[in-house]
Design an enzyme around this catalytic site. Structure first.
Site, PDB file in Angstrom:
ATOM      1  N   HIS A 113       1.090  -1.681  -0.084  1.00  0.00           N
ATOM      2  CA  HIS A 113       0.276   0.175   0.092  1.00  0.00           C
ATOM      3  C   HIS A 113       1.191   1.135  -0.161  1.00  0.00           C
ATOM      4  O   HIS A 113       1.666   1.391   0.107  1.00  0.00           O
ATOM      5  CB  HIS A 113      -0.905  -0.110   0.929  1.00  0.00           C
ATOM      6  CG  HIS A 113      -0.151   0.350   2.416  1.00  0.00           C
ATOM      7  ND1 HIS A 113       0.317  -1.149   3.549  1.00  0.00           N
ATOM      8  CD2 HIS A 113       0.344   1.130   3.062  1.00  0.00           C
ATOM      9  CE1 HIS A 113       1.039  -0.629   4.041  1.00  0.00           C
ATOM     10  NE2 HIS A 113       1.295   0.604   4.256  1.00  0.00           N
ATOM     11  N   THR A 146       0.510   4.592   1.853  1.00  0.00           N
ATOM     12  CA  THR A 146       0.144   5.279   2.812  1.00  0.00           C
ATOM     13  C   THR A 146       0.134   6.732   3.008  1.00  0.00           C
ATOM     14  O   THR A 146       0.869   7.409   2.227  1.00  0.00           O
ATOM     15  CB  THR A 146       0.823   5.385   4.017  1.00  0.00           C
ATOM     16  OG1 THR A 146       1.593   4.413   4.631  1.00  0.00           O
ATOM     17  CG2 THR A 146       0.507   5.885   6.025  1.00  0.00           C
ATOM     18  N   HIS A 184       5.507   6.646  -1.532  1.00  0.00           N
ATOM     19  CA  HIS A 184       5.951   5.506  -2.171  1.00  0.00           C
ATOM     20  C   HIS A 184       5.598   4.165  -0.811  1.00  0.00           C
ATOM     21  O   HIS A 184       4.125   4.166  -0.558  1.00  0.00           O
ATOM     22  CB  HIS A 184       6.909   4.833  -0.760  1.00  0.00           C
ATOM     23  CG  HIS A 184       7.166   4.953   0.275  1.00  0.00           C
ATOM     24  ND1 HIS A 184       6.600   6.793   1.206  1.00  0.00           N
ATOM     25  CD2 HIS A 184       7.430   3.757   0.830  1.00  0.00           C
ATOM     26  CE1 HIS A 184       6.101   6.343   2.591  1.00  0.00           C
ATOM     27  NE2 HIS A 184       6.859   5.107   2.497  1.00  0.00           N
ATOM     28  N   THR A 200       6.255   0.802   0.319  1.00  0.00           N
ATOM     29  CA  THR A 200       7.416  -0.221   1.399  1.00  0.00           C
ATOM     30  C   THR A 200       7.064  -1.488   0.809  1.00  0.00           C
ATOM     31  O   THR A 200       6.359  -2.384   0.867  1.00  0.00           O
ATOM     32  CB  THR A 200       6.928  -0.363   2.878  1.00  0.00           C
ATOM     33  OG1 THR A 200       7.029   1.445   3.461  1.00  0.00           O
ATOM     34  CG2 THR A 200       7.534  -1.072   3.415  1.00  0.00           C
TER      35      THR A 200
HETATM   36  P1  2AM Z   1       5.343   2.953   4.834  1.00  0.00           P
HETATM   37  O1  2AM Z   1       4.660   3.733   4.483  1.00  0.00           O
HETATM   38  O2  2AM Z   1       6.749   3.605   4.801  1.00  0.00           O
HETATM   39  O3  2AM Z   1       4.754   1.558   5.075  1.00  0.00           O
HETATM   40  C1  2AM Z   1       1.386   1.263   9.411  1.00  0.00           C
HETATM   41  O4  2AM Z   1       2.452   1.537  10.510  1.00  0.00           O
HETATM   42  C2  2AM Z   1       2.093   1.862   8.204  1.00  0.00           C
HETATM   43  O5  2AM Z   1       1.657   3.430   8.635  1.00  0.00           O
HETATM   44  C3  2AM Z   1       3.475   1.336   7.327  1.00  0.00           C
HETATM   45  O6  2AM Z   1       2.949   1.699   6.205  1.00  0.00           O
HETATM   46  C4  2AM Z   1       4.327   2.846   7.667  1.00  0.00           C
HETATM   47  O7  2AM Z   1       4.823   2.925   6.792  1.00  0.00           O
HETATM   48  C5  2AM Z   1       3.127   4.087   8.259  1.00  0.00           C
HETATM   49  N1  2AM Z   1       3.598   4.674   9.361  1.00  0.00           N
HETATM   50  C6  2AM Z   1       3.887   4.367  10.418  1.00  0.00           C
HETATM   51  N2  2AM Z   1       4.633   5.508  11.011  1.00  0.00           N
HETATM   52  C7  2AM Z   1       4.528   6.063  10.802  1.00  0.00           C
HETATM   53  C8  2AM Z   1       4.379   8.046  10.550  1.00  0.00           C
HETATM   54  N3  2AM Z   1       4.988   8.129  11.930  1.00  0.00           N
HETATM   55  N4  2AM Z   1       4.417   8.569   9.470  1.00  0.00           N
HETATM   56  C9  2AM Z   1       4.335   8.220   8.135  1.00  0.00           C
HETATM   57  N5  2AM Z   1       3.672   6.229   7.831  1.00  0.00           N
HETATM   58  C10 2AM Z   1       3.777   6.296   8.624  1.00  0.00           C
END
Ligand code: 2AM
Length: 217
Positions: free
Chosen positions: A69, A71, A148, A150
């Protein structure tokens, strides 16, 4: 009460359809496999291992977790700053559950993470929160730069690191660092930015259908 606390998700984002998830994972695996064999990569192996001569199997080095996904807003069930206004935003409410086409324009690898850069359209930027780039300390990059997917994290690395790694590479580019051109690969051109940072700019962006939704966990 606890119900109210549960009313906001862990995060909002675009979720790739499961059939294309496999395709994206395969592309990323192929890239890691090829990168592993390059002389240029072996030359900088100590970025990953801390020792010059040790070998690294990149496919083992990174662990993939969960659904692929992109985010948009990390809400932490409402505890993250700006979570509530984001969830109440008109675009977020209206476009919730809609299908989008995401364009993956590059793959990147660092000793911490592997990910795909997502190039957002104007419409997709409507769902992008106010300041995730600034939150990360990158004040001068265009909105959406942090977008992005992950694809994997090294042991003990949290996924939030992937976006920070991408911003780091984009900041170097913006500061005028061209990086070291390594070679033209089938998928695109590979550049090295030092300290274990590799960027593969895709010749043809990968287009993938994705649903805008949220994850509670
Ligand atoms: P990602 O978007 O880089 O994959 C659940 O942890 C999701 O939320 C993950 O997909 C994670 O990273 C994102 N995430 C976790 N903490 C975050 C933060 N402080 N800021 C933005 N995205 C975050």
């Amino acid at each position: 009460g606890p119900l109210e606390e549960m009313s906001l998700p862990l995060f909002f984002g675009w979720f790739l359809l499961s059939s294309v998830q496999d395709k994206v994972r395969c592309t990323s695996m192929d890239f890691l496999k090829t990168l592993d064999t390059l002389e240029a990569f072996k030359k900088h192996l100590s970025d990953f291992t801390g020792k010059a001569e040790k070998e690294v199997d990149l496919e083992q080095y990174f662990q993939a977790k969960g659904t692929l996904h992109c985010t948009t807003k990390f809400c932490d069930y409402g505890k993250a700053p700006g979570a509530k206004p984001y969830a109440q935003n008109t675009a977020v409410k209206e476009l919730y559950g809609s299908a989008f086409e995401l364009s993956l324009s590059a793959l990147f690898v660092t000793p911490r993470t592997v990910g795909a850069r997502v190039s957002l359209t104007e419409e997709q930027l409507l769902l992008w929160p106010a300041d995730p780039e600034e939150e990360a300390g990158s004040t001068s990059l265009p909105r959406g730069s942090r977008a992005h997917i992950t694809l994997g994290c090294a042991e003990h690395v949290e996924p939030v690191q992937t976006g920070l790694d991408l911003l780091e590479i984009l900041t170097l580019q913006q500061e005028g660092q061209q990086g070291e051109p390594i070679e033209e690969m089938e998928l695109g051109s590979l550049t090295y930015y030092g300290e274990g940072r590799w960027l593969l700019t895709l010749r043809e962006p990968i287009c993938t259908p994705a649903c805008f939704s949220s994850f509670y966990g």
